[in-house]
Design an enzyme around this catalytic site. Structure first.
Site, PDB file in Angstrom:
ATOM      1  N   ARG A 145     -17.512   3.358   7.130  1.00  0.00           N
ATOM      2  CA  ARG A 145     -18.063   3.973   6.116  1.00  0.00           C
ATOM      3  C   ARG A 145     -19.793   3.820   5.553  1.00  0.00           C
ATOM      4  O   ARG A 145     -20.192   2.958   6.441  1.00  0.00           O
ATOM      5  CB  ARG A 145     -17.221   3.061   4.948  1.00  0.00           C
ATOM      6  CG  ARG A 145     -16.017   3.581   5.133  1.00  0.00           C
ATOM      7  CD  ARG A 145     -14.999   2.544   3.858  1.00  0.00           C
ATOM      8  NE  ARG A 145     -14.814   1.624   4.121  1.00  0.00           N
ATOM      9  CZ  ARG A 145     -14.177   0.537   3.449  1.00  0.00           C
ATOM     10  NH1 ARG A 145     -13.442   0.407   2.522  1.00  0.00           N
ATOM     11  NH2 ARG A 145     -14.148  -0.864   3.819  1.00  0.00           N
ATOM     12  N   CYS A 147     -20.203  -1.588   0.954  1.00  0.00           N
ATOM     13  CA  CYS A 147     -20.213  -2.352   0.017  1.00  0.00           C
ATOM     14  C   CYS A 147     -22.470  -2.117  -0.239  1.00  0.00           C
ATOM     15  O   CYS A 147     -22.037  -2.369  -1.728  1.00  0.00           O
ATOM     16  CB  CYS A 147     -20.879  -3.729   0.536  1.00  0.00           C
ATOM     17  SG  CYS A 147     -18.583  -3.992  -0.020  1.00  0.00           S
ATOM     18  N   VAL A 170      -7.790  -2.453  -4.007  1.00  0.00           N
ATOM     19  CA  VAL A 170      -7.788  -0.963  -3.556  1.00  0.00           C
ATOM     20  C   VAL A 170      -9.450  -0.383  -3.311  1.00  0.00           C
ATOM     21  O   VAL A 170     -10.332  -1.745  -4.519  1.00  0.00           O
ATOM     22  CB  VAL A 170      -7.326  -0.251  -4.453  1.00  0.00           C
ATOM     23  CG1 VAL A 170      -5.801  -0.810  -4.637  1.00  0.00           C
ATOM     24  CG2 VAL A 170      -7.889  -0.505  -6.051  1.00  0.00           C
ATOM     25  N   LYS A 194     -21.533 -10.601  -7.449  1.00  0.00           N
ATOM     26  CA  LYS A 194     -21.177  -9.621  -6.411  1.00  0.00           C
ATOM     27  C   LYS A 194     -22.118  -8.973  -6.347  1.00  0.00           C
ATOM     28  O   LYS A 194     -22.570  -8.676  -4.605  1.00  0.00           O
ATOM     29  CB  LYS A 194     -19.294  -9.359  -6.442  1.00  0.00           C
ATOM     30  CG  LYS A 194     -18.854  -8.128  -5.336  1.00  0.00           C
ATOM     31  CD  LYS A 194     -19.250  -8.527  -4.141  1.00  0.00           C
ATOM     32  CE  LYS A 194     -19.010  -7.397  -2.773  1.00  0.00           C
ATOM     33  NZ  LYS A 194     -18.781  -7.970  -1.721  1.00  0.00           N
ATOM     34  N   LEU A 195     -22.564  -7.604  -6.852  1.00  0.00           N
ATOM     35  CA  LEU A 195     -23.572  -6.553  -7.037  1.00  0.00           C
ATOM     36  C   LEU A 195     -24.828  -6.749  -6.567  1.00  0.00           C
ATOM     37  O   LEU A 195     -25.064  -6.822  -5.723  1.00  0.00           O
ATOM     38  CB  LEU A 195     -23.458  -6.266  -8.288  1.00  0.00           C
ATOM     39  CG  LEU A 195     -22.259  -5.020  -8.865  1.00  0.00           C
ATOM     40  CD1 LEU A 195     -22.100  -4.451  -9.960  1.00  0.00           C
ATOM     41  CD2 LEU A 195     -21.249  -4.673  -7.088  1.00  0.00           C
ATOM     42  N   ALA A 213     -25.422 -10.140  -4.905  1.00  0.00           N
ATOM     43  CA  ALA A 213     -25.288 -10.893  -3.234  1.00  0.00           C
ATOM     44  C   ALA A 213     -25.806  -9.708  -2.202  1.00  0.00           C
ATOM     45  O   ALA A 213     -26.852  -9.648  -1.933  1.00  0.00           O
ATOM     46  CB  ALA A 213     -24.323 -11.264  -3.006  1.00  0.00           C
ATOM     47  N   GLY A 243     -30.773   1.683   9.698  1.00  0.00           N
ATOM     48  CA  GLY A 243     -30.530   1.958   8.908  1.00  0.00           C
ATOM     49  C   GLY A 243     -28.638   1.226   8.436  1.00  0.00           C
ATOM     50  O   GLY A 243     -28.372   0.949   9.235  1.00  0.00           O
ATOM     51  N   SER A 258     -11.415  -6.106  -5.245  1.00  0.00           N
ATOM     52  CA  SER A 258     -11.815  -4.624  -5.199  1.00  0.00           C
ATOM     53  C   SER A 258     -14.116  -5.467  -5.653  1.00  0.00           C
ATOM     54  O   SER A 258     -13.992  -5.890  -6.538  1.00  0.00           O
ATOM     55  CB  SER A 258     -11.718  -4.019  -5.739  1.00  0.00           C
ATOM     56  OG  SER A 258     -10.709  -3.742  -4.922  1.00  0.00           O
ATOM     57  N   SER A 305     -33.788  -1.286  11.905  1.00  0.00           N
ATOM     58  CA  SER A 305     -32.695  -0.662  12.820  1.00  0.00           C
ATOM     59  C   SER A 305     -32.560   0.783  11.944  1.00  0.00           C
ATOM     60  O   SER A 305     -33.796   0.994  11.940  1.00  0.00           O
ATOM     61  CB  SER A 305     -30.899  -1.077  12.211  1.00  0.00           C
ATOM     62  OG  SER A 305     -30.954  -0.972  10.495  1.00  0.00           O
ATOM     63  N   ASP A 325       0.277  -1.128   0.015  1.00  0.00           N
ATOM     64  CA  ASP A 325      -0.094  -0.226   0.403  1.00  0.00           C
ATOM     65  C   ASP A 325       0.979   1.270   0.360  1.00  0.00           C
ATOM     66  O   ASP A 325       1.648   1.292   0.660  1.00  0.00           O
ATOM     67  CB  ASP A 325      -0.960  -0.270   1.215  1.00  0.00           C
ATOM     68  CG  ASP A 325      -2.026   0.798   0.969  1.00  0.00           C
ATOM     69  OD1 ASP A 325      -2.022   2.219   1.222  1.00  0.00           O
ATOM     70  OD2 ASP A 325      -3.247   0.180   0.861  1.00  0.00           O
ATOM     71  N   GLU A 331     -15.313 -10.737  -3.325  1.00  0.00           N
ATOM     72  CA  GLU A 331     -15.032 -10.859  -1.325  1.00  0.00           C
ATOM     73  C   GLU A 331     -16.820 -11.003  -0.729  1.00  0.00           C
ATOM     74  O   GLU A 331     -17.509 -10.045  -1.713  1.00  0.00           O
ATOM     75  CB  GLU A 331     -14.625  -9.830  -0.857  1.00  0.00           C
ATOM     76  CG  GLU A 331     -14.709  -8.631  -0.741  1.00  0.00           C
ATOM     77  CD  GLU A 331     -15.363  -7.549  -0.286  1.00  0.00           C
ATOM     78  OE1 GLU A 331     -16.629  -8.584   1.296  1.00  0.00           O
ATOM     79  OE2 GLU A 331     -15.696  -6.864   0.073  1.00  0.00           O
TER      80      GLU A 331
END
Length: 463
Positions: free
Chosen positions: A347, A277, A91, A221-222, A224, A272, A132, A270, A35, A162
């Site tokens: 985040r 992600c 990244v 990925k998107l 899920a 929110g 990523s 909750s 990094d 991931e």
């Protein structure tokens, strides 16, 4: 191809834990995480493993076992790339804040810079792995850059998204539901896929390693994350209906969660969802759909984000309304700033946006979180650019002790579901608050009956 040396570009919440577990499970593979952020690498190398920059239960122990043996953290990016057989790109891919696609499309600037650096440095054939979260067809961008370097080096691009849940990342890596690997379906692509499969197969049962073409992997990925976020927004939309009727959202969630077709996961009402992600991936999905002219598809998924934003604003407005329609000069204690328990990641945390809304109304916000450093709270608020850093500094106080944070407060708002909050001496907190003392339980984790017996006025989500 046998993988002997792995390089991971990016030492954040994905790269660090993922590479630490690979190093632990594959002691014969040299794993180097690189990094450009010198302070971050220094933190990963800190002699006290409890000071590594990512907090995850069990991660310090994994790093302690492998670091210095076959796990290394470095700022020498070029050397790590040159030495590696396989390069993971991990990244940041934030949502664009400028230009075409602003507010929805992923900013691929860092991905492209990685690709150009890999192309410039590499002298031998490499397998490049997208780790990523990326929009569909990013692999073709990488391939375009890497295959036109003119230096004769061959690259294979794989997608290996991931599916970690922060707070349980180490557990998820050691015993994943599935590992997804996408690549070209020609002979070279299948060899590259098999090389990565053989790494994971050292500890993951082969039947849990799924292989697809690269496009299916990227879209999976998107999808899920979109499906999981959709469940959160769905239950939160019903929590508002429950608050206007005699229904209780916890009872509704339990009733529908016992249906085997639905299941109980992600049905916890909750304030929110947050994290890096969910929002980013749905916005990416919306942008992709719009770019293909699929307006109805884009509108459908965008509503998940709209509902989530509404829930955060609704929670803040409920605090204001309950405190007699004004919070000007009133102290509101926030318990929790991280987007979920067992992580120091903030985040897109709901706490940031609830605080911002209350600060707009001139509230005084006191924050306590067991893992988030004070500076991060101010960075998060300053990033919104709603007011100056000086104003944020005056209106927001960070505390290292929850009892001090709550002392003299008009209300306590629970924004993160840290387990420790359940076990506080709530009578002590009540005695030191202004009366009437209000609790706004944004995570539905506290014992309402017990708190009311002490004297609190309790406002949970969805009842």
């Amino acid at each position: 191809m046998t993988v002997k040396k792995i390089c991971c570009i990016g030492a954040g919440y994905v790269g660090g834990p993922t590479m630490a577990v690979i190093a632990k499970q594959c002691p014969d593979i040299q794993v180097t995480v690189v990094d450009l952020n010198e302070a971050r690498i220094a933190a990963w190398n800190d002699q006290d493993v409890n000071k590594i920059p990512v907090y995850e239960p069990g991660l310090s122990e994994v790093v302690s076992e492998a670091r210095g043996r076959n796990l290394f953290f470095s700022t020498d990016v070029d050397k790590a790339i040159d030495d590696a057989d396989m390069i993971f790109i991990s990244v940041n891919t934030p949502t664009k804040t400028y230009g075409a696609g602003k507010g929805q499309a992923a900013d691929l600037k860092w991905i492209e810079l990685c690709a150009r650096q890999i192309a410039r440095v590499s002298k031998t054939d490499k397998i490049v792995v997208e780790k990523s979260t990326l929009p569909v067809r990013t692999a073709s961008t990488l391939k375009d850059i890497l295959q036109h370097t003119g230096n004769g080096v061959k690259f294979q691009i794989l997608s290996n998204p991931e599916f970690l849940a922060e707070g349980t990342a180490v557990e998820d890596l050691l015993a994943p539901d599935r590992v997804l690997i996408g690549g070209d379906q020609n002979e070279e692509g299948k060899k590259a896929i098999e090389a990565l499969v053989s790494v994971y197969a050292r500890w993951v049962p082969r039947e849990r390693i799924l292989t697809t073409n690269v496009w299916s992997s990227e879209l999976s990925k998107l999808t899920a994350n979109a499906f999981l976020a959709q469940r959160v927004s769905s239950i939160n939309s019903l929590s508002e209906l429950c608050e206007h009727t005699e229904a209780n959202i916890n009872e509704v969630a339990r009733a529908i969660g016992t249906d085997s077709r639905i299941g109980p996961k992600f049905l916890k009402a909750s304030v929110g969802f947050g994290g890096s992600c969910f929002q980013k991936d749905i916005l990416n999905l919306v942008y992709i759909a719009r770019s293909y002219g699929l307006t109805e598809v884009a509108d459908y998924w965008e509503q998940v984000i709209i509902m989530n934003d509404h829930q955060k604003k609704r929670f803040a407005n409920k605090i204001i309304k309950t405190l007699y329609n004004t919070v000007n000069g009133k102290k509101i204690a926030f318990l929790g700033w991280a987007f979920k328990k067992d992580t120091n990641d903030t985040r897109e945390s709901a706490a940031i946006y609830v605080a911002d809304h209350l600060l707009y109304e001139q509230a005084q916000v006191a924050v306590y979180d067991p893992k988030v450093p004070a500076q991060q709270v101010y960075v998060d608020l300053d990033y919104l650019a709603t007011r100056s850093s000086e104003e944020n500094g005056k209106l927001v106080q960070i505390h290292n002790d929850p009892y001090e944070a709550c002392k003299g407060a008009h209300a306590v708002a629970v924004l993160t579901e840290w387990d420790e909050f359940k076990h506080y001496d709530w009578k002590r907190i009540y005695d030191n608050m202004l009366k009437p003392a209000h609790i706004f339980d944004g995570r539905n984790i506290l014992d309402r009956a017990q708190l009311e017996s002490i004297g609190f006025k309790v406002c949970p989500i969805g009842s």
